[in-house]
Write an enzyme that holds these catalytic residues in place. Sequence first.
Site, PDB file in Angstrom:
ATOM      1  N   GLU A  24      32.309 -49.373 -85.564  1.00 39.70           N
ATOM      2  CA  GLU A  24      33.309 -49.624 -84.513  1.00 39.70           C
ATOM      3  C   GLU A  24      32.930 -50.883 -83.729  1.00 39.70           C
ATOM      4  O   GLU A  24      33.770 -51.736 -83.437  1.00 39.70           O
ATOM      5  CB  GLU A  24      33.406 -48.422 -83.566  1.00 39.70           C
ATOM      6  CG  GLU A  24      33.987 -47.192 -84.229  1.00 39.70           C
ATOM      7  CD  GLU A  24      33.807 -45.912 -83.419  1.00 39.70           C
ATOM      8  OE1 GLU A  24      34.680 -45.052 -83.521  1.00 39.70           O
ATOM      9  OE2 GLU A  24      32.788 -45.758 -82.710  1.00 39.70           O
ATOM     10  N   ASP A 207      42.485 -39.928 -88.322  1.00 40.58           N
ATOM     11  CA  ASP A 207      42.676 -38.731 -89.153  1.00 40.58           C
ATOM     12  C   ASP A 207      43.527 -37.675 -88.464  1.00 40.58           C
ATOM     13  O   ASP A 207      43.758 -37.729 -87.258  1.00 40.58           O
ATOM     14  CB  ASP A 207      41.309 -38.139 -89.554  1.00 40.58           C
ATOM     15  CG  ASP A 207      40.462 -37.806 -88.343  1.00 40.58           C
ATOM     16  OD1 ASP A 207      39.751 -38.704 -87.857  1.00 40.58           O
ATOM     17  OD2 ASP A 207      40.542 -36.671 -87.848  1.00 40.58           O
TER      18      ASP A 207
HETATM   19  C1  5AD Z   1      33.030 -38.774 -85.947  1.00 44.26           C
HETATM   20  C2  5AD Z   1      33.268 -39.901 -85.000  1.00 44.26           C
HETATM   21  O1  5AD Z   1      34.632 -40.296 -85.009  1.00 44.26           O
HETATM   22  C3  5AD Z   1      35.355 -39.748 -83.914  1.00 44.26           C
HETATM   23  N1  5AD Z   1      36.349 -38.856 -84.530  1.00 44.26           N
HETATM   24  C4  5AD Z   1      37.274 -39.287 -85.412  1.00 44.26           C
HETATM   25  N2  5AD Z   1      37.994 -38.267 -85.878  1.00 44.26           N
HETATM   26  C5  5AD Z   1      37.521 -37.136 -85.287  1.00 44.26           C
HETATM   27  C6  5AD Z   1      37.842 -35.760 -85.398  1.00 44.26           C
HETATM   28  N3  5AD Z   1      38.779 -35.315 -86.240  1.00 44.26           N
HETATM   29  N4  5AD Z   1      37.152 -34.864 -84.654  1.00 44.26           N
HETATM   30  C7  5AD Z   1      36.183 -35.298 -83.816  1.00 44.26           C
HETATM   31  N5  5AD Z   1      35.824 -36.588 -83.693  1.00 44.26           N
HETATM   32  C8  5AD Z   1      36.483 -37.523 -84.419  1.00 44.26           C
HETATM   33  C9  5AD Z   1      34.335 -39.132 -82.979  1.00 44.26           C
HETATM   34  O2  5AD Z   1      34.516 -39.627 -81.656  1.00 44.26           O
HETATM   35  C10 5AD Z   1      32.977 -39.549 -83.562  1.00 44.26           C
HETATM   36  O3  5AD Z   1      32.459 -40.714 -82.919  1.00 44.26           O
END
Ligand code: 5AD
Length: 242
Positions: A24, A207
Amino acid sequence: MDTNKPLRYGGATKILLVAAMPKEVQELLPLFSEPPKKEVSPLGFEGWKGTTHKGQSLLVLTTGIGKVSAAVATTEAIHLFAPSLILNIGVSGTLSTSVERGDIVVANWVCYHDVYCGAEIPYGQVQGYPLRYPVETSLVEKFRETEVPFHLGGVACGDRFLSSPAEFSFIKANFPDALALDMESAAVAQTAYIHRLPLMVIRLISDTPDRADGYAQYRRFWGEKAFRSERFAAIHKLINAI
Ligand SMILES: C[C@H]1O[C@@H](n2cnc3c(N)ncnc32)[C@H](O)[C@@H]1O
């Protein structure tokens, strides 16, 4: 501790930008007008320090994933760098059918979705702290002027990567109006709140956690270089408006 009166935003001349992961942070380096200087803090957190295109002092810090790392790294950086504004940026799961992969969510509040202090305290609230942490919104109008599309709404945070319909439903039931989900934002928000510093949270949707392929979507996001860089470029436009 009297945290009832957070200090108000007084001009973002010194910006601390915290992101969980090096990938990031890499996407955020174009925010610097010249190649930034790499710094490693006494606790071992890595950051890039330099100047934005508008001449603001900027530290972009990699905190590591999760609430504790985010809070510790942010605290150390506040003490060493003395920022006037904290920004938390990173990828997120969507919590709303109206928010899709690649969309940007600008938070107008953040909360914990995994905190429970007993029956007398609302689910999500740490006793003695707000249930929904306040986020600086006075710059949202400037963001609108960029014409970059974004959603304005709540962000829920907890120490779990979410990719299950059952967990998704649990969080939705507790925070029906939240738009995005991550693992750092509320920890950074609580840290900013304790230090009475203004905070902005900008999350990029990677996602869809209520789908069986949620984790695969997240993994794929890091392979989709062109798509990802284009979306981060939109975030740069927002930040350049500060
Ligand atoms: C796994 C990393 O990406 C982010 N992130 C991206 N998608 C999710 C998700 N579905 N659930 C939780 N964290 C997530 C979080 O903030 C962490 O930094």
